[in-house]
Design an enzyme around this catalytic site. Sequence first.
Site, PDB file in Angstrom:
ATOM      1  N   SER A 133     -17.704  -2.770  -5.541  1.00 26.18           N
ATOM      2  CA  SER A 133     -16.312  -2.575  -5.929  1.00 26.18           C
ATOM      3  C   SER A 133     -16.082  -1.120  -6.338  1.00 26.18           C
ATOM      4  O   SER A 133     -16.301  -0.208  -5.535  1.00 26.18           O
ATOM      5  CB  SER A 133     -15.936  -3.561  -7.044  1.00 26.18           C
ATOM      6  OG  SER A 133     -14.544  -3.578  -7.253  1.00 26.18           O
TER       7      SER A 133
ATOM      8  N   ASP B  69     -10.553 -11.096   0.137  1.00 26.60           N
ATOM      9  CA  ASP B  69     -10.416 -10.012  -0.847  1.00 26.60           C
ATOM     10  C   ASP B  69      -9.169  -9.215  -0.502  1.00 26.60           C
ATOM     11  O   ASP B  69      -8.987  -8.801   0.648  1.00 26.60           O
ATOM     12  CB  ASP B  69     -11.662  -9.126  -0.772  1.00 26.60           C
ATOM     13  CG  ASP B  69     -11.672  -7.989  -1.786  1.00 26.60           C
ATOM     14  OD1 ASP B  69     -10.698  -7.854  -2.558  1.00 26.60           O
ATOM     15  OD2 ASP B  69     -12.659  -7.238  -1.794  1.00 26.60           O
TER      16      ASP B  69
ATOM     17  N   HIS C  81     -13.611 -11.439  -3.733  1.00 28.52           N
ATOM     18  CA  HIS C  81     -14.114 -10.111  -4.083  1.00 28.52           C
ATOM     19  C   HIS C  81     -15.464 -10.204  -4.798  1.00 28.52           C
ATOM     20  O   HIS C  81     -15.622 -10.966  -5.742  1.00 28.52           O
ATOM     21  CB  HIS C  81     -13.084  -9.403  -4.972  1.00 28.52           C
ATOM     22  CG  HIS C  81     -13.415  -7.981  -5.282  1.00 28.52           C
ATOM     23  ND1 HIS C  81     -13.545  -7.014  -4.300  1.00 28.52           N
ATOM     24  CD2 HIS C  81     -13.657  -7.350  -6.469  1.00 28.52           C
ATOM     25  CE1 HIS C  81     -13.833  -5.858  -4.865  1.00 28.52           C
ATOM     26  NE2 HIS C  81     -13.916  -6.033  -6.163  1.00 28.52           N
TER      27      HIS C  81
END
Length: 330
Positions: free
Chosen positions: A172, A278, A308
């Site tokens: 991320s 996501d 995600h």
Amino acid sequence: MSDYPAIPKPTVNFNDYLKMINNPDGSVTRPIILPTTAASPDHTTRIPVLSKDVTINPDKNIWVRVFLPREERDTSPPAAGAARKLPLIVYFHGGGFVICSAADTVFHDHCAHMAAEIGAVVVSVEYRLAPEHRLPAAYEDGVEALHWIKSSGEVWVSEHADVSRCFLMGSSAGANLAYFTGIRVADSVGDLEPLKIGGLILHHPFFGGIQRTGSEVRLEKNGVLPLCATDLAWQLSLPEGVDRDHEYSNPMAKKASEHCSKIGRVGWKLLVTGCEGDLLHDRQVEFVDMLKANGVEVEAEFVRGDYHVIELFESSKAKALFGLVKNFMA
């Protein structure tokens, strides 16, 4: 090796974690603290990996958690040239640049299992968070960590890691950090020797932009990572006075060809992973297309469904990711 402990799919809106309290001294109080795990430099851990914390810069509170497969530590250091050392993964945790820590259980377990499954030394970096330290502070900390690896002589790294086979990886926001840390050192890789970066591994990278993408509109109210949370994370982490089309947020909008030229000159390859569930998916695909259009060698793996950074929470998905990473590094 046994399956990972069951970790439930996130059910709390990421936005709830961002209800931070501003303090008069410019710092913030983060009201929700995630579960943490202490480093385990001995043999008490349930995972066949040892870990320990090492301070890099006490003034900035930058430190690393080093993970070493236990069987490597249980043997005497090999004579010079007698055995092949393990590849090195420098890992950056996620959290939108504003929350989370290398000590959080979810990232500790992820790095420990990754070290065991892949057979690698993993150095997980604790970097400064926004809004107290807006970008590019985290990128600067990433560069400082690489120079520490080069010169520290830390025994688990020097005896067991092949620093000439180093890969930068993140999840991320940590994937964003891995990318821009790489961009920052690409023009001066000689200064890092004997450490040599072989490539960048971007796990569900965190990018943004002013123009909404189809996946952002479709998954605006996603329960794992809603759009309001990504907007707020960028608001808190980007340099003051810039918008989401700043290069740190949107590497496709500005300096794209310049960054790709740097990657091309040093010959790095990239691995980018993501999923259709996501809201960042379309930006990640656009990022991969941009890299390919500029001649960068890139492997991309986008799966249907999921959510995600699912690999942080579901063991079967993590195993698949580690297999992909291991093949990429090979």
